[in-house]
Design a protein around this motif. Structure first.
Motif, PDB file in Angstrom:
ATOM      1  N   GLY A   1       9.338   2.193   3.440  1.00 31.38           N
ATOM      2  CA  GLY A   1      10.560   2.660   3.100  1.00 31.38           C
ATOM      3  C   GLY A   1      11.106   3.686   4.235  1.00 31.38           C
ATOM      4  N   SER A   2      12.298   4.107   3.759  1.00 32.23           N
ATOM      5  CA  SER A   2      12.985   5.324   4.721  1.00 32.23           C
ATOM      6  C   SER A   2      12.960   6.657   4.333  1.00 32.23           C
ATOM      7  N   TYR A   3      12.478   7.522   4.821  1.00 29.92           N
ATOM      8  CA  TYR A   3      12.363   8.937   4.495  1.00 29.92           C
ATOM      9  C   TYR A   3      12.998   9.677   5.106  1.00 29.92           C
ATOM     10  N   LYS A   4      13.761  10.745   4.569  1.00 30.90           N
ATOM     11  CA  LYS A   4      14.571  11.842   5.302  1.00 30.90           C
ATOM     12  C   LYS A   4      14.153  13.235   4.832  1.00 30.90           C
ATOM     13  N   VAL A   5      13.799  14.083   5.857  1.00 32.45           N
ATOM     14  CA  VAL A   5      13.589  15.612   5.655  1.00 32.45           C
ATOM     15  C   VAL A   5      14.729  16.207   6.122  1.00 32.45           C
ATOM     16  N   THR A   6      15.047  17.300   5.254  1.00 38.22           N
ATOM     17  CA  THR A   6      16.233  18.215   5.595  1.00 38.22           C
ATOM     18  C   THR A   6      15.696  19.497   5.372  1.00 38.22           C
TER      19      THR A   6
ATOM     20  N   ASN B   1      14.488  10.096  -0.371  1.00 41.08           N
ATOM     21  CA  ASN B   1      14.402   8.568  -0.022  1.00 41.08           C
ATOM     22  C   ASN B   1      15.813   8.480   0.861  1.00 41.08           C
ATOM     23  N   ALA B   2      15.658   8.125   2.169  1.00 39.55           N
ATOM     24  CA  ALA B   2      16.932   7.760   2.907  1.00 39.55           C
ATOM     25  C   ALA B   2      17.811   7.057   2.588  1.00 39.55           C
ATOM     26  N   ILE B   3      17.637   5.914   1.729  1.00 38.56           N
ATOM     27  CA  ILE B   3      18.540   4.731   1.186  1.00 38.56           C
ATOM     28  C   ILE B   3      19.197   5.394   0.028  1.00 38.56           C
ATOM     29  N   ASN B   4      18.446   5.962  -0.874  1.00 39.59           N
ATOM     30  CA  ASN B   4      19.263   6.406  -2.292  1.00 39.59           C
ATOM     31  C   ASN B   4      19.348   7.750  -2.459  1.00 39.59           C
ATOM     32  N   GLY B   5      18.692   8.412  -1.730  1.00 43.82           N
ATOM     33  CA  GLY B   5      18.946   9.755  -1.747  1.00 43.82           C
ATOM     34  C   GLY B   5      17.862  10.660  -2.787  1.00 43.82           C
ATOM     35  N   SER B   6      17.293   9.929  -3.585  1.00 43.23           N
ATOM     36  CA  SER B   6      16.477  10.660  -4.375  1.00 43.23           C
ATOM     37  C   SER B   6      15.379  11.480  -3.752  1.00 43.23           C
ATOM     38  N   GLU B   7      14.998  12.467  -4.527  1.00 44.99           N
ATOM     39  CA  GLU B   7      14.048  13.671  -3.994  1.00 44.99           C
ATOM     40  C   GLU B   7      12.538  12.662  -4.158  1.00 44.99           C
TER      41      GLU B   7
ATOM     42  N   ALA C   1       0.872  -1.207  -0.063  1.00 43.70           N
ATOM     43  CA  ALA C   1       0.177  -0.121   0.121  1.00 43.70           C
ATOM     44  C   ALA C   1       0.959   1.442  -0.232  1.00 43.70           C
ATOM     45  N   THR C   2       0.271   2.420  -0.399  1.00 43.48           N
ATOM     46  CA  THR C   2       0.897   3.581  -0.355  1.00 43.48           C
ATOM     47  C   THR C   2       0.051   4.785   0.479  1.00 43.48           C
ATOM     48  N   ASP C   3      -0.384   4.240   1.658  1.00 39.68           N
ATOM     49  CA  ASP C   3      -1.174   5.129   2.411  1.00 39.68           C
ATOM     50  C   ASP C   3      -0.637   5.721   3.697  1.00 39.68           C
ATOM     51  N   ALA C   4       0.420   5.888   3.750  1.00 45.96           N
ATOM     52  CA  ALA C   4       1.250   6.790   4.821  1.00 45.96           C
ATOM     53  C   ALA C   4       1.592   8.156   4.580  1.00 45.96           C
ATOM     54  N   SER C   5       1.479   8.899   5.272  1.00 50.26           N
ATOM     55  CA  SER C   5       1.849  10.351   5.293  1.00 50.26           C
ATOM     56  C   SER C   5       2.676  10.777   6.397  1.00 50.26           C
ATOM     57  N   ILE C   6       3.470  11.748   6.268  1.00 49.65           N
ATOM     58  CA  ILE C   6       4.441  12.417   7.418  1.00 49.65           C
ATOM     59  C   ILE C   6       3.977  13.800   7.451  1.00 49.65           C
ATOM     60  N   ASP C   7       3.753  14.402   8.602  1.00 56.89           N
ATOM     61  CA  ASP C   7       3.503  15.897   8.777  1.00 56.89           C
ATOM     62  C   ASP C   7       4.391  16.578   9.608  1.00 56.89           C
ATOM     63  N   ILE C   8       5.067  17.652   9.358  1.00 61.90           N
ATOM     64  CA  ILE C   8       5.980  18.304  10.338  1.00 61.90           C
ATOM     65  C   ILE C   8       5.651  19.578  10.845  1.00 61.90           C
TER      66      ILE C   8
ATOM     67  N   GLU D   1      21.438  23.439   9.439  1.00 57.14           N
ATOM     68  CA  GLU D   1      20.763  22.353   8.579  1.00 57.14           C
ATOM     69  C   GLU D   1      20.275  21.387   9.864  1.00 57.14           C
ATOM     70  N   ILE D   2      19.051  21.031   9.699  1.00 54.47           N
ATOM     71  CA  ILE D   2      18.635  19.605  10.606  1.00 54.47           C
ATOM     72  C   ILE D   2      18.131  18.480   9.754  1.00 54.47           C
ATOM     73  N   THR D   3      17.935  17.451  10.034  1.00 58.10           N
ATOM     74  CA  THR D   3      17.657  16.204   9.382  1.00 58.10           C
ATOM     75  C   THR D   3      16.927  15.217  10.293  1.00 58.10           C
ATOM     76  N   LYS D   4      16.148  14.751   9.606  1.00 60.17           N
ATOM     77  CA  LYS D   4      14.990  13.670  10.710  1.00 60.17           C
ATOM     78  C   LYS D   4      14.776  12.621   9.734  1.00 60.17           C
ATOM     79  N   THR D   5      14.786  11.327   9.912  1.00 60.15           N
ATOM     80  CA  THR D   5      14.557  10.154   9.178  1.00 60.15           C
ATOM     81  C   THR D   5      13.300   9.538   9.740  1.00 60.15           C
ATOM     82  N   TYR D   6      12.604   9.205   9.017  1.00 56.51           N
ATOM     83  CA  TYR D   6      11.349   8.689   9.392  1.00 56.51           C
ATOM     84  C   TYR D   6      11.110   6.911   8.693  1.00 56.51           C
ATOM     85  N   ILE D   7      10.860   5.866   9.280  1.00 64.39           N
ATOM     86  CA  ILE D   7      10.802   4.647   8.820  1.00 64.39           C
ATOM     87  C   ILE D   7       9.176   4.088   8.682  1.00 64.39           C
TER      88      ILE D   7
END
Length: 192
Positions: free
Chosen positions: A69-74, A47-53, A24-31, A82-88
């Motif tokens: 997957g693993s998602y990174k916000v910068t 994408n926290a694994i391959n760096g693609s936007e 499924a693709t039903d996840a979301s992240i809000d900050i 700069e700050i980063t945070k990763t979400y799985i």
């Protein structure tokens, strides 16, 4: 004395951190981002694994339509902070079902057949439907794999569809046949 707000990510909300169904693709992240009001900031989701936007995510405080997957916000400011945070985001194992055995009755009865099925993956408890009929629940929320017997099945070809508590259906329906012997008739032909 002026207090300058440090750059920070807060009020994080991850919806469906474990996806409803496998694939499924039903996840979301809000900050929310807090920073010095005199500086501008940029947001980049990757994408926290391959760096693609992540498409369409530039400078957004939320992203949606996410799969496992693993998602990174910068978050960066014009002042080079700069700050980063990763979400799985995880997903349940694929819901799978299989026929272990089927048994037709040895004697006549209207609904005497039974089958044994094996179910694994998905999000328990599980449900089954025979030939498009009503859903019948089985198993408990802690089950990750189980064998279940279904009894009182009538004669003929049948299809069982297995689903989980999130309405995700198993990879393939279970097809089987039940044969019920004809009723024996005894007659008394006494002659006098």
């Amino acid at each position: 004395m002026n207090f300058i707000s440090p750059l920070s990510i807060s009020n994080e909300k991850v919806t469906n951190e474990v996806l409803s169904c496998n694939g499924a693709t039903d996840a979301s992240i809000d900050i929310e981002v807090t920073s010095d009001p005199n500086s501008t900031f940029q947001i980049k989701w990757t994408n926290a694994i391959n760096g693609s936007e992540i498409p369409g995510s530039s400078n957004n405080t939320s992203i949606s339509g996410l799969g496992a997957g693993s998602y990174k916000v910068t978050v960066s400011t014009s002042g080079s902070c700069e700050i980063t945070k990763t979400y799985i985001i995880k997903e349940p194992a694929q819901l799978q079902s299989s026929l272990v055995s089927s048994e037709s009755p040895k004697c006549f009865s209207e609904a005497g057949g039974s089958i044994v099925i094996n179910v694994s993956g998905g999000t328990a408890p599980y449900k089954y439907s025979i030939d498009g009929g009503g859903l019948v629940s089985f198993g408990t929320a802690s089950d990750t794999s189980l064998t279940h017997t279904i009894s009182n099945i009538g004669s003929g070809a049948h299809t069982i569809v297995i689903s989980d508590s999130n309405a995700c259906e198993a990879n393939t329906p279970i097809n089987f046949d039940i044969s019920i012997p004809e009723a024996l008739e005894i007659s008394n032909n006494e002659r006098t």
